[in-house]
Design a protein around this motif. Structure first.
Motif, short mmCIF file in Angstrom:
data_model
loop_
_atom_site.label_atom_id
_atom_site.label_comp_id
_atom_site.label_asym_id
_atom_site.label_seq_id
_atom_site.Cartn_x
_atom_site.Cartn_y
_atom_site.Cartn_z
N GLN A 174 -6.42 -40.39 8.04
CA GLN A 174 -7.40 -39.32 8.11
C GLN A 174 -7.27 -38.61 9.56
OE1 GLN A 174 -11.30 -39.93 6.98
NE2 GLN A 174 -12.08 -38.12 7.88
N LEU A 175 -6.75 -37.43 9.66
CA LEU A 175 -6.75 -36.86 10.63
C LEU A 175 -8.12 -36.02 11.02
CD1 LEU A 175 -4.17 -35.72 12.51
CD2 LEU A 175 -4.07 -33.56 11.30
N GLY A 176 -8.30 -35.98 12.21
CA GLY A 176 -9.65 -35.57 12.81
C GLY A 176 -9.93 -34.10 12.59
N LEU A 177 -9.39 -33.61 11.31
CA LEU A 177 -9.59 -32.32 10.91
C LEU A 177 -10.38 -32.33 9.66
CD1 LEU A 177 -5.73 -30.98 11.05
CD2 LEU A 177 -7.59 -30.85 12.63
N GLY A 178 -10.87 -33.59 9.23
CA GLY A 178 -11.87 -33.75 8.18
C GLY A 178 -11.31 -34.03 6.89
N HIS A 179 -9.95 -34.33 6.73
CA HIS A 179 -9.31 -34.36 5.42
C HIS A 179 -8.55 -35.73 5.37
CE1 HIS A 179 -6.55 -31.74 7.40
NE2 HIS A 179 -5.74 -32.38 6.36
N HIS A 180 -8.32 -36.37 4.27
CA HIS A 180 -7.54 -37.48 4.12
C HIS A 180 -6.11 -37.16 3.42
CE1 HIS A 180 -6.52 -41.35 2.91
NE2 HIS A 180 -6.32 -41.10 1.83
N ALA A 181 -5.22 -37.68 3.88
CA ALA A 181 -3.93 -37.27 3.28
C ALA A 181 -2.96 -38.53 3.42
CB ALA A 181 -3.39 -36.12 3.63
N HIS A 182 -1.77 -38.60 2.55
CA HIS A 182 -0.82 -39.48 2.71
C HIS A 182 -0.03 -39.05 4.10
CE1 HIS A 182 2.87 -41.70 2.32
NE2 HIS A 182 2.30 -42.78 1.67
N VAL A 183 0.31 -39.93 4.86
CA VAL A 183 1.12 -39.35 6.00
C VAL A 183 2.24 -38.58 5.87
CG1 VAL A 183 0.54 -41.67 7.37
CG2 VAL A 183 2.61 -41.58 6.12
N ASP A 184 2.93 -38.59 4.83
CA ASP A 184 4.12 -37.57 4.76
C ASP A 184 3.78 -36.15 4.26
OD1 ASP A 184 5.84 -39.42 5.32
OD2 ASP A 184 6.03 -40.16 3.20
N GLN A 185 2.49 -36.18 4.01
CA GLN A 185 1.88 -34.68 3.71
C GLN A 185 1.37 -33.84 4.87
OE1 GLN A 185 -1.50 -36.05 1.16
NE2 GLN A 185 -0.49 -35.01 -0.47
N PHE A 186 1.66 -34.42 6.22
CA PHE A 186 1.22 -33.87 7.42
C PHE A 186 2.61 -33.19 7.87
CE2 PHE A 186 -2.37 -36.80 7.46
CZ PHE A 186 -3.43 -35.90 7.65
N ALA A 187 2.42 -32.25 8.66
CA ALA A 187 3.74 -31.55 9.39
C ALA A 187 3.97 -32.38 10.66
CB ALA A 187 3.71 -30.17 9.62
N ARG A 188 5.11 -32.35 10.95
CA ARG A 188 5.35 -33.13 12.49
C ARG A 188 4.41 -32.55 13.55
NH1 ARG A 188 10.55 -36.15 13.33
NH2 ARG A 188 10.65 -35.43 15.01
N THR A 189 4.36 -31.12 13.48
CA THR A 189 3.49 -30.46 14.57
C THR A 189 2.14 -30.93 14.41
OG1 THR A 189 3.26 -28.57 13.09
CG2 THR A 189 5.12 -28.35 14.59
#
Length: 186
Positions: free
Chosen positions: A29-44
């Motif tokens: 869970q990124l501190g942006l208020g949503h949950h996702a699998h790690v591969d759904q996030f961009a490197r940036t």
């Protein structure tokens, strides 16, 4: 904001802030208020968070090797192979892909030393030049003999180019999942 921390530390009873994340089952869970699998996030999205803990994602490495430039007869004039000379593998018939390399040094086959370049195994006059793949990744690790295509006119006096050994050291960029593991171990 010189000297300011990259991220604000998480305080008790405050919840997550932008730039903080925690594990949530199979994801984060990124501190942006949503949950996702790690591969759904961009490197940036995650690189600044990782960096704050001293974890830097690897961009991968460029494959390197040795290009053999040759002529079939004794050189009668100096032959200069310039730095940055582009060469490539043949185009793969099934994918249409090719891997491009460039020379990382300037080398000169001196006519005055012509006999010293003779390779009795091939019957040619040869000089070796270091090469590096354009871009990183394991796709730059190719078998001996695959780099045989010049992308510009060969320097005057050369008859051809090839590699007599595999190109090596090409590594893929580190995945976010791998970086996440290292982050939580740091």
């Amino acid at each position: 904001l010189a000297g300011a921390p990259l991220l604000q530390p998480l305080q008790p009873d405050q919840g997550l802030h932008v730039g903080e994340f925690t594990t949530c089952g199979q994801g984060i869970q990124l501190g942006l208020g949503h949950h996702a699998h790690v591969d759904q996030f961009a490197r940036t999205d995650v690189e600044p968070i990782f960096y704050n803990e001293g974890v830097v994602l690897s961009d991968g490495g460029q494959a390197t090797g040795t290009l053999v430039c040759f002529r079939n007869t004794l050189p009668s004039a100096d032959i200069v192979i310039p730095i940055g000379f582009p060469v490539a593998t043949a185009v793969d018939g099934s994918t249409g892909a090719s891997v491009t390399f460039y020379t990382t040094e300037t080398r000169t086959m001196l006519a005055a030393s012509g006999p010293s370049y003779f390779n009795p195994s091939t019957g040619r006059y040869e000089i070796s030049v270091a090469i590096k793949a354009v871009g990183g990744g394991s796709r730059g690790n190719v078998a001996a003999g695959r780099v045989s295509r010049n992308l510009r006119t060969l320097p005057t006096g050369l008859d051809g180019i090839t590699t007599t050994a595999n190109t090596t050291n090409g590594t893929d960029a580190e995945t976010i999942a791998s970086g996440t593991t290292r982050y939580f171990l740091s």
